[in-house]
Design an enzyme around this catalytic site. Structure first.
Site, PDB file in Angstrom:
ATOM      1  CE  LYS A   8     142.717  -1.383   6.092  1.00 37.46           C
ATOM      2  NZ  LYS A   8     141.921  -0.384   5.320  1.00 37.46           N
ATOM      3  NE  ARG A  83     147.175   2.563   6.684  1.00 35.74           N
ATOM      4  CZ  ARG A  83     146.105   2.220   7.398  1.00 35.74           C
ATOM      5  NH1 ARG A  83     146.223   1.452   8.452  1.00 35.74           N
ATOM      6  NH2 ARG A  83     144.912   2.650   7.051  1.00 35.74           N
ATOM      7  NE  ARG A 122     135.242   4.154   8.718  1.00 27.91           N
ATOM      8  CZ  ARG A 122     136.487   3.762   8.445  1.00 27.91           C
ATOM      9  NH1 ARG A 122     136.766   2.479   8.312  1.00 27.91           N
ATOM     10  NH2 ARG A 122     137.437   4.645   8.262  1.00 27.91           N
ATOM     11  NE  ARG A 155     138.436   6.415  11.595  1.00 32.38           N
ATOM     12  CZ  ARG A 155     139.151   5.494  10.958  1.00 32.38           C
ATOM     13  NH1 ARG A 155     138.860   4.205  11.118  1.00 32.38           N
ATOM     14  NH2 ARG A 155     140.144   5.827  10.163  1.00 32.38           N
ATOM     15  NE  ARG A 166     141.698   7.658   6.239  1.00 29.49           N
ATOM     16  CZ  ARG A 166     140.465   7.306   6.602  1.00 29.49           C
ATOM     17  NH1 ARG A 166     139.520   8.212   6.731  1.00 29.49           N
ATOM     18  NH2 ARG A 166     140.187   6.053   6.843  1.00 29.49           N
TER      19      ARG A 166
HETATM   20  P1  ADP Z   1     138.493  -0.403   6.737  1.00 30.00           P
HETATM   21  O1  ADP Z   1     138.804  -1.061   8.066  1.00 30.00           O
HETATM   22  O2  ADP Z   1     139.142  -1.102   5.583  1.00 30.00           O
HETATM   23  O3  ADP Z   1     138.782   1.070   6.747  1.00 30.00           O
HETATM   24  P2  ADP Z   1     135.665  -0.887   7.446  1.00 30.00           P
HETATM   25  O4  ADP Z   1     135.660  -2.347   7.759  1.00 30.00           O
HETATM   26  O5  ADP Z   1     135.577   0.060   8.572  1.00 30.00           O
HETATM   27  O6  ADP Z   1     136.937  -0.540   6.491  1.00 30.00           O
HETATM   28  O7  ADP Z   1     134.474  -0.617   6.405  1.00 30.00           O
HETATM   29  C1  ADP Z   1     134.235   0.705   5.884  1.00 30.00           C
HETATM   30  C2  ADP Z   1     132.731   0.957   5.774  1.00 30.00           C
HETATM   31  O8  ADP Z   1     132.188   0.112   4.738  1.00 30.00           O
HETATM   32  C3  ADP Z   1     131.940   0.623   7.045  1.00 30.00           C
HETATM   33  O9  ADP Z   1     130.877   1.541   7.149  1.00 30.00           O
HETATM   34  C4  ADP Z   1     131.425  -0.812   6.797  1.00 30.00           C
HETATM   35  O10 ADP Z   1     130.224  -1.083   7.494  1.00 30.00           O
HETATM   36  C5  ADP Z   1     131.221  -0.813   5.278  1.00 30.00           C
HETATM   37  N1  ADP Z   1     131.532  -2.121   4.651  1.00 30.00           N
HETATM   38  C6  ADP Z   1     132.450  -3.043   5.030  1.00 30.00           C
HETATM   39  N2  ADP Z   1     132.473  -4.094   4.188  1.00 30.00           N
HETATM   40  C7  ADP Z   1     131.534  -3.827   3.230  1.00 30.00           C
HETATM   41  C8  ADP Z   1     131.074  -4.547   2.066  1.00 30.00           C
HETATM   42  N3  ADP Z   1     131.582  -5.722   1.702  1.00 30.00           N
HETATM   43  N4  ADP Z   1     130.119  -3.967   1.321  1.00 30.00           N
HETATM   44  C9  ADP Z   1     129.595  -2.753   1.665  1.00 30.00           C
HETATM   45  N5  ADP Z   1     129.976  -2.035   2.744  1.00 30.00           N
HETATM   46  C10 ADP Z   1     130.941  -2.560   3.527  1.00 30.00           C
HETATM   47  P1  ADP Z   2     141.448   2.997   7.515  1.00 29.44           P
HETATM   48  O1  ADP Z   2     141.726   1.571   7.300  1.00 29.44           O
HETATM   49  O2  ADP Z   2     140.007   3.334   7.494  1.00 29.44           O
HETATM   50  O3  ADP Z   2     142.267   3.869   6.620  1.00 29.44           O
HETATM   51  P2  ADP Z   2     142.783   2.923  10.118  1.00 29.44           P
HETATM   52  O4  ADP Z   2     141.886   2.917  11.281  1.00 29.44           O
HETATM   53  O5  ADP Z   2     143.459   1.658   9.750  1.00 29.44           O
HETATM   54  O6  ADP Z   2     141.911   3.504   8.919  1.00 29.44           O
HETATM   55  O7  ADP Z   2     143.905   4.042  10.286  1.00 29.44           O
HETATM   56  C1  ADP Z   2     143.575   5.364  10.672  1.00 29.44           C
HETATM   57  C2  ADP Z   2     144.830   6.217  10.675  1.00 29.44           C
HETATM   58  O8  ADP Z   2     145.777   5.691  11.636  1.00 29.44           O
HETATM   59  C3  ADP Z   2     145.599   6.261   9.356  1.00 29.44           C
HETATM   60  O9  ADP Z   2     145.069   7.217   8.463  1.00 29.44           O
HETATM   61  C4  ADP Z   2     147.000   6.631   9.860  1.00 29.44           C
HETATM   62  O10 ADP Z   2     147.083   8.008  10.199  1.00 29.44           O
HETATM   63  C5  ADP Z   2     147.103   5.837  11.173  1.00 29.44           C
HETATM   64  N1  ADP Z   2     147.681   4.477  10.937  1.00 29.44           N
HETATM   65  C6  ADP Z   2     147.067   3.288  11.110  1.00 29.44           C
HETATM   66  N2  ADP Z   2     147.893   2.271  10.802  1.00 29.44           N
HETATM   67  C7  ADP Z   2     149.063   2.829  10.425  1.00 29.44           C
HETATM   68  C8  ADP Z   2     150.303   2.310   9.967  1.00 29.44           C
HETATM   69  N3  ADP Z   2     150.518   1.004   9.819  1.00 29.44           N
HETATM   70  N4  ADP Z   2     151.282   3.213   9.635  1.00 29.44           N
HETATM   71  C9  ADP Z   2     151.101   4.532   9.785  1.00 29.44           C
HETATM   72  N5  ADP Z   2     149.950   5.087  10.189  1.00 29.44           N
HETATM   73  C10 ADP Z   2     148.926   4.248  10.518  1.00 29.44           C
END
Ligand code: ADP
Ligand code: ADP
Length: 227
Positions: A8, A83, A122, A155, A166
């Site tokens: 995302k 979410r 990551r 992280r 999660r």
């Molecule tokens: P999210 O915001 O949904 O938690 P991230 O954008 O941070 O996810 O991506 C999670 C990890 O996967 C990062 O290390 C990123 O570089 C990698 N990643 C993102 N998109 C892809 C993809 N299409 N294929 C492989 N790895 C990816």
């Molecule tokens: P990822 O997409 O990798 O799961 P985020 O960076 O989006 O991680 O979120 C990290 C943490 O922040 C989540 O695990 C949660 O604790 C909190 N968080 C983020 N967005 C929300 C939301 N919309 N509602 C509740 N908690 C949230």
């Protein structure tokens, strides 16, 4: 939308840059608040460290402030919100109140086994929150953010135990939103396993199509039916 690690943040950052949109990432906003030691940040910290969701009322108040600001600009991409179903209802009320039409809900589909492996590797910039992966999306110089030169970190909620939690939270609280947005005719699913540039193109195609269809197509009103 998409489970943790679906890509995302990666996609939202590119879309925001290329389309001139604000990138509203609730995880990034919360991490910045936590680092600043603000009251919201302190409240959110323990939930985030345990891989649990921050309470809906805290989130909705936080997003409201940012959405109203971004609405005055060129539009925005929301990353990580809503979410839960109450958050989706709150967002709908907020958007209607500000006469903003939701163009599309993009859902990145990635299986859980791939997610655990992705998040274990990551690398995140603590300053601007950009994410990298040593193999899938490496920075130009290993361990250093391309944009601001900060040293990348892992992280603390990307440990396997917290990631598993999660994912459970995602299944229980967030996955029902897929059906919620499908019913409104807004949901567009994308294969999150494809290469990053290929996904960018797919999402841009979806946004073009949604904008061509325009707000009169019944989308974004909450009254549309699944086509
Ligand atoms: P999210 O915001 O949904 O938690 P991230 O954008 O941070 O996810 O991506 C999670 C990890 O996967 C990062 O290390 C990123 O570089 C990698 N990643 C993102 N998109 C892809 C993809 N299409 N294929 C492989 N790895 C990816
Ligand atoms: P990822 O997409 O990798 O799961 P985020 O960076 O989006 O991680 O979120 C990290 C943490 O922040 C989540 O695990 C949660 O604790 C909190 N968080 C983020 N967005 C929300 C939301 N919309 N509602 C509740 N908690 C949230």
């Amino acid at each position: 939308m998409g489970p943790p690690g679906a890509g995302k943040g990666t996609q939202a950052a590119v879309l925001a840059r290329d389309l001139g949109l604000a990138h509203l990432a609730t995880g990034d906003i919360l991490r910045n608040e936590t680092a600043a030691g603000s009251p919201v940040g302190l409240k959110a910290k323990t939930f985030m460290e345990a891989g649990r969701l921050v309470p809906d009322d805290v989130m909705t108040q936080l997003v409201g402030e940012y959405v109203v600001k971004a609405a005055k600009a060129n539009g925005f991409v929301l990353d990580g919100y809503p979410r839960t179903l109450p958050q989706a209802d709150a967002l709908q009320a907020l958007l209607e109140g500000a006469s903003i039409v939701l163009t599309a809900v993009v859902n990145l589909e990635v299986p859980e086994e791939v997610i655990v492996a992705r998040l274990a590797n990551r690398q995140t910039c603590p300053k601007d929150q950009r994410t990298y992966h040593p193999v899938n999306n490496p920075p130009g110089k290993p361990g250093v953010c391309d944009a601001c030169g900060s040293a990348l970190v892992t992280r603390n909620d990307d440990s396997e135990a917290v990631v598993r939690n999660r994912l459970r939270v995602y299944r229980e609280s967030t996955a029902p939103l897929v059906e919620f947005y499908k019913k409104q005719g807004l949901l567009k699913s994308v294969d999150g396993l494809a290469a990053i540039p290929k996904i960018v193109l797919a999402i841009k195609g979806i946004l073009d199509e949604a904008q061509t269809a325009g707000p009169d197509s019944g989308r974004g009103t909450g009254r549309g039916e699944t086509p």
